[in-house]
Design a protein around this motif. Structure first.
Motif, PDB file in Angstrom:
ATOM      1  N   ALA A  10      -5.230  -8.171  14.093  1.00  0.00           N
ATOM      2  CA  ALA A  10      -4.227  -8.512  13.084  1.00  0.00           C
ATOM      3  C   ALA A  10      -3.024  -7.593  13.269  1.00  0.00           C
ATOM      4  CB  ALA A  10      -4.801  -8.327  11.679  1.00  0.00           C
ATOM      5  N   GLU A  11      -1.946  -7.939  12.589  1.00  0.00           N
ATOM      6  CA  GLU A  11      -0.736  -7.116  12.680  1.00  0.00           C
ATOM      7  C   GLU A  11      -0.223  -6.889  11.264  1.00  0.00           C
ATOM      8  OE1 GLU A  11       1.146  -6.113  16.052  1.00  0.00           O
ATOM      9  OE2 GLU A  11       1.045  -4.840  14.274  1.00  0.00           O
ATOM     10  N   GLY A  12       0.447  -5.764  11.032  1.00  0.00           N
ATOM     11  CA  GLY A  12       1.073  -5.522   9.735  1.00  0.00           C
ATOM     12  C   GLY A  12       0.114  -5.033   8.667  1.00  0.00           C
ATOM     13  N   CYS A  13       0.640  -4.743   7.476  1.00  0.00           N
ATOM     14  CA  CYS A  13      -0.174  -4.212   6.378  1.00  0.00           C
ATOM     15  C   CYS A  13       0.452  -4.556   5.030  1.00  0.00           C
ATOM     16  CB  CYS A  13      -0.272  -2.687   6.513  1.00  0.00           C
ATOM     17  SG  CYS A  13      -1.261  -1.939   5.215  1.00  0.00           S
ATOM     18  N   ASN A  14      -0.410  -4.941   4.064  1.00  0.00           N
ATOM     19  CA  ASN A  14       0.070  -5.323   2.721  1.00  0.00           C
ATOM     20  C   ASN A  14      -0.021  -4.187   1.720  1.00  0.00           C
ATOM     21  OD1 ASN A  14       0.386  -7.783   3.866  1.00  0.00           O
ATOM     22  ND2 ASN A  14      -1.334  -8.776   2.799  1.00  0.00           N
ATOM     23  N   ARG A  15      -0.515  -3.030   2.158  1.00  0.00           N
ATOM     24  CA  ARG A  15      -0.694  -1.930   1.209  1.00  0.00           C
ATOM     25  C   ARG A  15       0.616  -1.141   1.084  1.00  0.00           C
ATOM     26  NH1 ARG A  15      -6.402  -1.732   0.346  1.00  0.00           N
ATOM     27  NH2 ARG A  15      -7.510  -2.689   2.093  1.00  0.00           N
ATOM     28  N   SER A  16       0.646  -0.221   0.139  1.00  0.00           N
ATOM     29  CA  SER A  16       1.898   0.545  -0.059  1.00  0.00           C
ATOM     30  C   SER A  16       1.616   2.026  -0.254  1.00  0.00           C
ATOM     31  CB  SER A  16       2.629  -0.018  -1.268  1.00  0.00           C
ATOM     32  OG  SER A  16       1.697  -0.110  -2.350  1.00  0.00           O
ATOM     33  N   CYS A  17       0.859   2.600   0.656  1.00  0.00           N
ATOM     34  CA  CYS A  17       0.592   4.037   0.588  1.00  0.00           C
ATOM     35  C   CYS A  17       1.947   4.744   0.632  1.00  0.00           C
ATOM     36  CB  CYS A  17      -0.295   4.474   1.749  1.00  0.00           C
ATOM     37  SG  CYS A  17      -1.822   3.500   1.830  1.00  0.00           S
ATOM     38  N   SER A  18       2.147   5.653  -0.305  1.00  0.00           N
ATOM     39  CA  SER A  18       3.515   6.151  -0.530  1.00  0.00           C
ATOM     40  C   SER A  18       4.058   6.989   0.614  1.00  0.00           C
ATOM     41  CB  SER A  18       3.562   6.956  -1.823  1.00  0.00           C
ATOM     42  OG  SER A  18       2.629   8.014  -1.722  1.00  0.00           O
ATOM     43  N   PHE A  19       3.218   7.551   1.471  1.00  0.00           N
ATOM     44  CA  PHE A  19       3.695   8.391   2.577  1.00  0.00           C
ATOM     45  C   PHE A  19       3.966   7.565   3.833  1.00  0.00           C
ATOM     46  CE2 PHE A  19      -0.922   8.145   2.374  1.00  0.00           C
ATOM     47  CZ  PHE A  19      -1.216   7.618   3.615  1.00  0.00           C
ATOM     48  N   SER A  47      -6.333  -2.791  14.242  1.00  0.00           N
ATOM     49  CA  SER A  47      -5.226  -3.362  13.479  1.00  0.00           C
ATOM     50  C   SER A  47      -4.789  -2.272  12.518  1.00  0.00           C
ATOM     51  CB  SER A  47      -5.660  -4.618  12.725  1.00  0.00           C
ATOM     52  OG  SER A  47      -6.448  -4.276  11.602  1.00  0.00           O
ATOM     53  N   GLN A  48      -3.759  -2.525  11.708  1.00  0.00           N
ATOM     54  CA  GLN A  48      -3.350  -1.487  10.765  1.00  0.00           C
ATOM     55  C   GLN A  48      -4.345  -1.378   9.611  1.00  0.00           C
ATOM     56  OE1 GLN A  48      -0.688  -3.301  12.111  1.00  0.00           O
ATOM     57  NE2 GLN A  48       0.158  -1.508  13.159  1.00  0.00           N
ATOM     58  N   ASP A  49      -4.849  -2.524   9.147  1.00  0.00           N
ATOM     59  CA  ASP A  49      -5.718  -2.533   7.961  1.00  0.00           C
ATOM     60  C   ASP A  49      -6.913  -3.444   8.232  1.00  0.00           C
ATOM     61  OD1 ASP A  49      -5.218  -3.351   4.409  1.00  0.00           O
ATOM     62  OD2 ASP A  49      -6.867  -2.393   5.509  1.00  0.00           O
ATOM     63  N   THR A  50      -7.828  -2.952   9.050  1.00  0.00           N
ATOM     64  CA  THR A  50      -8.915  -3.784   9.578  1.00  0.00           C
ATOM     65  C   THR A  50      -9.833  -4.346   8.499  1.00  0.00           C
ATOM     66  OG1 THR A  50      -8.790  -2.529  11.621  1.00  0.00           O
ATOM     67  CG2 THR A  50     -10.813  -3.745  11.243  1.00  0.00           C
ATOM     68  N   VAL A  51     -10.088  -3.588   7.431  1.00  0.00           N
ATOM     69  CA  VAL A  51     -11.017  -4.074   6.406  1.00  0.00           C
ATOM     70  C   VAL A  51     -10.442  -5.311   5.710  1.00  0.00           C
ATOM     71  CG1 VAL A  51     -10.271  -2.830   4.336  1.00  0.00           C
ATOM     72  CG2 VAL A  51     -12.694  -3.114   4.771  1.00  0.00           C
ATOM     73  N   ALA A  52      -9.121  -5.479   5.767  1.00  0.00           N
ATOM     74  CA  ALA A  52      -8.469  -6.633   5.119  1.00  0.00           C
ATOM     75  C   ALA A  52      -8.358  -7.827   6.056  1.00  0.00           C
ATOM     76  CB  ALA A  52      -7.072  -6.221   4.643  1.00  0.00           C
TER      77      ALA A  52
END
Ligand code: SF4
Length: 470
Positions: free
Chosen positions: A151-160, A197-202
């Motif tokens: 997968a590519e990209g990430c939907n999360r918003s970790c502030s750092f 991927s950036q966020d594999t669990v998702a």
């Protein structure tokens, strides 16, 4: 004579897959891949740009290779990847020696560059790209191992973190397409598959209902591809992992009991400031559950020290956690104050000296744990994937056991006998250091013998085609 191309790949394995796609584009455009930048007419720097030190390394590498336009054969210098995606205009103004800029989704546009019909600025929308099984690609990770980006990209918003700005929203490949790519790799002799991927669990949550089978189902299908022996899952977010995935990690013979899960911190206050969406108790429960459910688990993680708001007490809590959790592999990063990140506007910034001291302290705490775990392997028999000649000495071969992921974990240096890159061999561990081992080759034939001339002999080509800066 064929034109020659040199690529340097910076940053993470996901960026490396993109570099391999650009190598594939170059090869299908008739270019020869070389490992000497002075011999290349075209040089590509695939940059990393998510934190300060990575940005500096990318700029230094570009400037260093730009000199080849004077001293070497270089006619065209191309800058691609995350730094290019993040600062296209600034880079273009500051670096007249660069001929073309590609973003984190523009790998295929290299074809236009090589055909001589491309504009200087080719940085597009980061959400436009998703590698496919049909994408041109030259694998550079040796004869038996490959990264597969699911997968590519990430939907999360970790502030750092600015990665979602550089890579766009999460978009998963279809499971059929991932399996097709793994089948092609396995048919060429690859038996270690590293899913990234950036966020594999998702994985799969963005796919429409019919195609949404989730990570566990994908991992099982990959591990069941004929020829695959080692399936490793990277970049898991600390969520309650579903039972199906835990069951695979615990009992599937071709899914490695290896978890790569960046935890970042354990203090409730810091996790709140980091917008991780959970507290320290969730993390302790996830670690306990994984340790209980997965025998022989190798747990890799990463932490940030010096994030705004981190006090000595918060850091002490993190050290206590690391001492308790006894993780197998740990990376420690000093917080990087990124202007476009949420943390940038937070108060209570931590002085650089304090962050550096915390970095040293946590690394030394973890080094003792890593050494004890390695020492416990002395006398044991392990299966190892032979990677090739070591960087230290041409007569020393290096390998990895199943608990060592490529590029980020230690090595097994081999003694006593002959072997070839791409072999799977049995060794008895004779020595251990903090991160590496020495293994004596068992006097028996390879479990898997590397096929000669497979994958167009990429191991040799690796030395020719892709310089990787870790
Ligand atoms: S999960 Fe968080 S840290 Fe990881 S890429 Fe997404 S936003 Fe960044």
């Amino acid at each position: 004579m064929k034109k020659r191309l040199y690529v340097v790949s910076l940053g993470c394995p996901k960026n490396r897959v993109d570099s391999e796609v650009m190598l594939g584009v170059a090869e299908s455009s008739g270019y020869q891949l070389v490992d000497d930048p002075s011999a290349a007419e075209v040089i590509v720097v695939n940059t990393c740009g998510f934190i300060g030190s990575a940005k500096k390394e990318s700029v230094d590498t570009i400037l260093e290779l730009a000199e080849q336009k004077e001293s070497g054969a270089c006619e065209t210098l191309v800058v691609a990847g995350c730094l290019s995606q993040r600062h296209p205009t600034e880079l273009a103004d500051a670096m007249p020696e660069v001929d073309h800029f590609l973003g984190s989704s523009d790998m295929l546009r290299l074809g236009d560059v090589l055909a001589g019909k491309a504009a200087r600025m080719l940085v597009g929308n980061p959400a436009d790209w998703l590698v496919q099984a049909s994408s041109p690609r030259t694998v550079t990770t040796g004869k038996a191992s490959a990264y597969v980006k699911i997968a590519e990209g990430c939907n999360r918003s970790c502030s750092f973190c600015v990665i979602p700005q550089l890579r766009g929203k999460q978009r998963s490949r279809s499971a059929d397409d991932v399996v097709r790519e793994v089948e092609e790799l396995a048919a060429q002799g690859v038996f270690e598959i590293n899913l990234v991927s950036q966020d594999t669990v998702a994985y799969g949550r963005d796919l429409d209902k019919a195609a949404r089978h989730g990570l566990a189902s994908l991992v099982e299908r990959v591990a069941d591809v004929p020829g695959v022996r080692w399936t490793r899952v990277h970049y898991l977010y600390p969520e309650a992992l579903d039972d199906a995935l835990l069951e695979l990690l615990a009992s599937h013979p071709r899914v490695l009991p290896y978890v790569d899960m960046p935890l970042q911190h354990v203090s409730d206050e810091l996790l709140r400031r980091m917008k991780r969406g959970h507290g320290g108790d969730r993390i302790r429960r996830v670690v306990e559950r994984l340790r209980k459910r997965v025998p022989g688990l190798v747990f890799r993680s990463a932490f940030i020290v010096g994030h705004p708001g981190e006090t000595d007490a918060h850091f002490h809590e993190l050290c206590e956690f690391v001492a308790w959790a006894e993780l197998d592999r740990v990376g420690v990063f000093r917080y990087s104050d990124e202007p476009t990140s949420g943390s940038f506007t937070q108060s209570d910034k931590v002085p650089a000296r304090a962050a550096a001291a915390r970095h040293r302290k946590l690394m030394s705490l973890q080094r003792k744990i890593a050494h004890a775990k390695n020492a416990a392997l002395v006398g044991q028999t392990l299966d190892v994937l032979v990677e090739g000649t070591s960087d230290e000495h041409e007569y020393v071969m290096m390998a990895r056991h199943a608990g060592q992921a490529p590029d980020i974990d230690g090595q097994v240096y081999l003694s006593g006998g002959e072997c070839a890159a791409g072999d799977l061999r049995r060794v008895r561990v004779t020595q251990a250091s903090d991160y590496d081992l020495v293994g004596e080759l068992a006097d028996e034939p390879p479990i898997v013998a590397a096929r000669r001339g497979q994958l167009r002999d990429t191991a040799a080509r690796k030395r020719v085609s892709l310089a990787v800066v870790r």
